[in-house]
Design an enzyme around this catalytic site. Structure first.
Site, short mmCIF file in Angstrom:
data_model
loop_
_atom_site.label_atom_id
_atom_site.label_comp_id
_atom_site.label_asym_id
_atom_site.label_seq_id
_atom_site.Cartn_x
_atom_site.Cartn_y
_atom_site.Cartn_z
N SER A 107 0.84 -1.20 0.00
CA SER A 107 0.00 0.00 0.00
C SER A 107 0.87 1.24 0.00
O SER A 107 0.37 2.34 -0.12
CB SER A 107 -0.90 0.01 1.23
OG SER A 107 -0.11 0.05 2.39
N HIS A 128 -3.00 -3.59 -5.24
CA HIS A 128 -3.29 -3.20 -3.85
C HIS A 128 -4.77 -3.39 -3.53
O HIS A 128 -5.63 -2.62 -3.95
CB HIS A 128 -2.86 -1.73 -3.63
CG HIS A 128 -3.19 -1.22 -2.27
ND1 HIS A 128 -3.50 0.10 -2.01
CD2 HIS A 128 -3.26 -1.85 -1.07
CE1 HIS A 128 -3.76 0.24 -0.72
NE2 HIS A 128 -3.62 -0.92 -0.14
N GLU A 140 -6.15 -1.04 -6.39
CA GLU A 140 -5.29 -0.11 -7.11
C GLU A 140 -4.25 -0.95 -7.87
O GLU A 140 -3.51 -1.72 -7.26
CB GLU A 140 -4.56 0.82 -6.14
CG GLU A 140 -5.45 1.89 -5.54
CD GLU A 140 -4.73 2.79 -4.54
OE1 GLU A 140 -5.09 3.97 -4.42
OE2 GLU A 140 -3.80 2.31 -3.84
N ASN A 179 -4.36 6.60 -0.46
CA ASN A 179 -3.61 7.06 0.70
C ASN A 179 -3.07 8.47 0.49
O ASN A 179 -3.04 9.28 1.42
CB ASN A 179 -2.44 6.12 1.01
CG ASN A 179 -2.91 4.90 1.78
OD1 ASN A 179 -4.02 4.90 2.31
ND2 ASN A 179 -2.09 3.87 1.85
#
Ligand code: COA
Length: 589
Positions: A107, A128, A140, A179
């Site tokens: 991540s 991900h 992702e 993120n």
């Protein structure tokens, strides 16, 4: 491969070998997967046979060679330490098929750097999954410097086959999409703590910006160690504006890491929560602006398309609208009626609590627009009307607009209401009103068009138009007698008497009454049952039960009578008296 990811892949029909380093972990992993599948079986979402098939496709081993040797796709989900990743990938590289795709579930680490460990970096990629992979839809797909587009395409297809929604992260950028934007937003929230209270910001973002949790509660949920470490990576690669805010650093250093340690921004000794009233004084634009700006940076850096950024934020952050969608609909110009979609339910919130959610024409138009969306959207299985705040569902039409109207303007008011509320009947899905307080005048008419009316014990109902020298103009003269019969309707309409939830239930106006403290949970439970029902038979039943050839003519007659009132003086007297908080003196002329 991570156990959760293995379960998803096996459920999609892939043969899966899960390799872990010790038998204990394998035993726990198997327990986890079996438990999760058992829950699906007990809720009748899966048959025992299907569960056995899925388990039959999964092999566990501690032997890396056994796991990787024949695999066409290897997914690594080990701890996020680059040296460790390199070590494992070197080993895998030696034993894997030369044409196997090698994917890391990282991540936060660089795919390009990780790919240095393998001899075939074109086939190395990030995949991900969000936690828990069995539930979260987002993947992702992260392209490293040397990853080939063919590899990207294959992995996107595999993610789709697994029932996931992949987004293409075209560049190896820290934090990828979700993120990067979300954790930066958490830091930006902390930067506002000098000026605003933590609870105030959380309340505003949760209750007014549609976030599932405010930023500080979210930080506590993610863990302050994770938030801090991600920001440190951003600081290193992207610059000082990403330096963790001192409050985050302080919590991290004092090991107050959030929910998992019992204390972070909040103490978890008791369950913290924030109410809408606490949001007063904080404008959500203050935080939505940097949120959107970060998304714009991600777009400008060519990391992903605007569409993929919106999808990633919605699915990965569980946020109803993506940053570009937010920007398009006008940041922070708070709409007086809100719409969000959640778990198959399109929720329409009448959002003008400072005026007890009384309704303007603009609000009726928004309701119409959202009902059109409910008709069109096949993922919407039910519609739920709510009133913002805890005082009113809706205190009727906005009276302040009335005195200046002409008969033509009055006709427009009544017809706009008819048009909006009739759409409730056109939506071929159940429409539910959750009534938490005052439900008066036009508010009470809105609920009469709904299929279900769920009331909290403190809900109060009336058609108070008579006290204003008015008549119900949004369908009440026709719908109320249909629901409660002539006797009760005449009593309510001609006296304007206000009744409580129990009486409303007794006369047939309300479907169910729930205690105040259980209200939200009971409504959710009720709506969920409808969402899970058979859409085709529900559609047929709604159509048959609500079929009413006389309605159109009745509403036309009501509109005419409503507009005619503007030819007399009683109405002006009624409204003036309301404003002056005195008893009206009606003259009958
Ligand atoms: N239209 C416009 N404004 C309304 C409104 C309406 N239908 N109902 C409430 N408001 C406004 C009030 O004017 C007040 O605004 P202010 O703070 O700027 O003065 C605010 O909402 C809060 O209402 P308030 O009357 O101060 O609260 P209360 O607790 O004293 O009384 C009610 C609550 C519901 C009993 C009272 O507001 C009321 O009777 N409203 C009108 C209901 C009605 O007749 N609706 C039918 C219209 S056709």
């Amino acid at each position: 491969m991570g156990h959760g990811i293995g379960q998803v892949a096996a459920a999609a029909g892939y043969q899966v070998t899960i390799r872990d380093i010790a038998q204990d972990y394998i035993d726990n992993g198997l327990k986890g997967i079996t438990g999760s599948l058992n829950r699906l079986v007990s809720r009748e979402r899966m048959s025992q046979e299907q569960m056995d098939e899925i388990l039959g496709r999964i092999t566990f081993t501690t032997d890396l060679k056994e796991a990787v040797g024949d695999a066409q796709l290897v997914i690594e989900a080990i701890p996020e330490i680059m040296e460790l990743k390199h070590k494992v990938w070197k080993e895998v590289d030696e034993i894997a098929q030369k044409d196997a795709i090698l994917a890391s579930n990282t991540s936060s680490l660089s795919i390009s750097e990780m790919a240095e460990a393998v001899s075939n970096p074109e086939r190395f990629i990030g995949m991900h999954f969000f936690n828990p992979p069995a539930i979260m839809k987002l993947v992702e797909v992260n392209q490293g410097e040397k990853t080939s587009e063919e590899t990207v395409k294959t992995v996107m297809d595999i993610a789709l086959n697994m029932g996931k929604t992949p987004v293409w992260v075209k560049k190896d950028a820290p934090g990828f999409i979700v993120n990067r934007i979300l954790v930066t937003y958490l830091n930006e929230a902390a930067k506002l703590l000098d000026e605003y209270d933590m609870e105030q910001i959380d309340a505003a973002m949760q209750h007014k910006a549609g976030m599932p949790l405010g930023p500080f509660m979210l930080s506590d949920l993610i863990g302050l160690d994770i938030v801090y470490n991600i920001l440190k990576t951003f600081e290193e690669h992207l610059g000082e504006e990403y330096t963790p805010h001192p409050r985050i650093t302080e919590l991290y250093e004092s090991k107050k890491l959030g929910r998992k340690t019992g204390e972070g921004f909040y103490s978890y000794a008791d369950r913290p929560s924030v109410t809408e009233a606490q949001a007063e004084g904080f404008n959500v634009v203050k935080l939505l602006e940097p949120f959107v700006q970060e998304a714009e940076k991600v777009l400008k850096e060519a990391i992903a398309t605007a569409e993929d950024i919106d999808t990633a934020i919605k699915l990965g952050g569980n946020i109803p609208r993506g940053p570009f969608e937010m920007k398009e609909s006008g940041l922070g110009v708070e709409k007086p009626v809100l719409m969000e979609k959640k778990d198959g339910v399109l929720i329409i919130t009448i959002n003008r609590p400072s005026k007890l959610n009384s309704m303007t024409l603009e609000m009726l138009d928004l309701i119409s627009q959202y009902l059109e969306e409910a008709k069109r959207d096949s993922d919407t299985k039910a519609v739920l009307f709510k009133g913002a705040g805890d005082r009113a569902f809706c205190a009727g039409a906005d009276i302040t607009q009335f005195p200046t109207l002409t008969t033509i303007g009055a006709r427009k008011v009544t017809e706009t209401g008819h048009r909006a509320f009739s759409k409730i009947l056109e939506v071929q899905k159940p429409v539910i009103a959750a009534i938490n307080g005052y439900c008066l005048g036009g508010g009470n008419e809105l609920i009469q068009f709904c299929d279900f009316r769920l009331a909290s014990e403190k809900a109060r109902f009336s058609q108070p138009e008579v006290s204003l020298g008015l008549i119900p103009g949004w369908g009440g003269t026709y719908m109320l007698p249909k629901l409660v019969g002539l006797t009760a309707a005449m009593d309510l309409i001609l006296t304007g008497r206000r009744i409580d939830a129990e009486e409303a239930k007794n006369i047939g106006l309300v479907t169910h009454v729930y205690p105040v403290e259980e209200f939200d949970a009971k409504v959710d439970e009720f709506v969920k049952t409808l969402v899970e029902g058979p859409p085709i038979s529900i559609r047929a039943m709604k159509k048959l039960v609500t079929n009413d050839p006389d309605m159109k003519e009745a509403l036309r007659a009501e509109a005419e009578a409503f507009a005619d009132l503007w030819n007399y003086g009683d109405l002006k007297e009624g409204i003036a008296a309301f404003g002056e908080r005195r008893k009206p003196d009606f003259k009958g002329n």
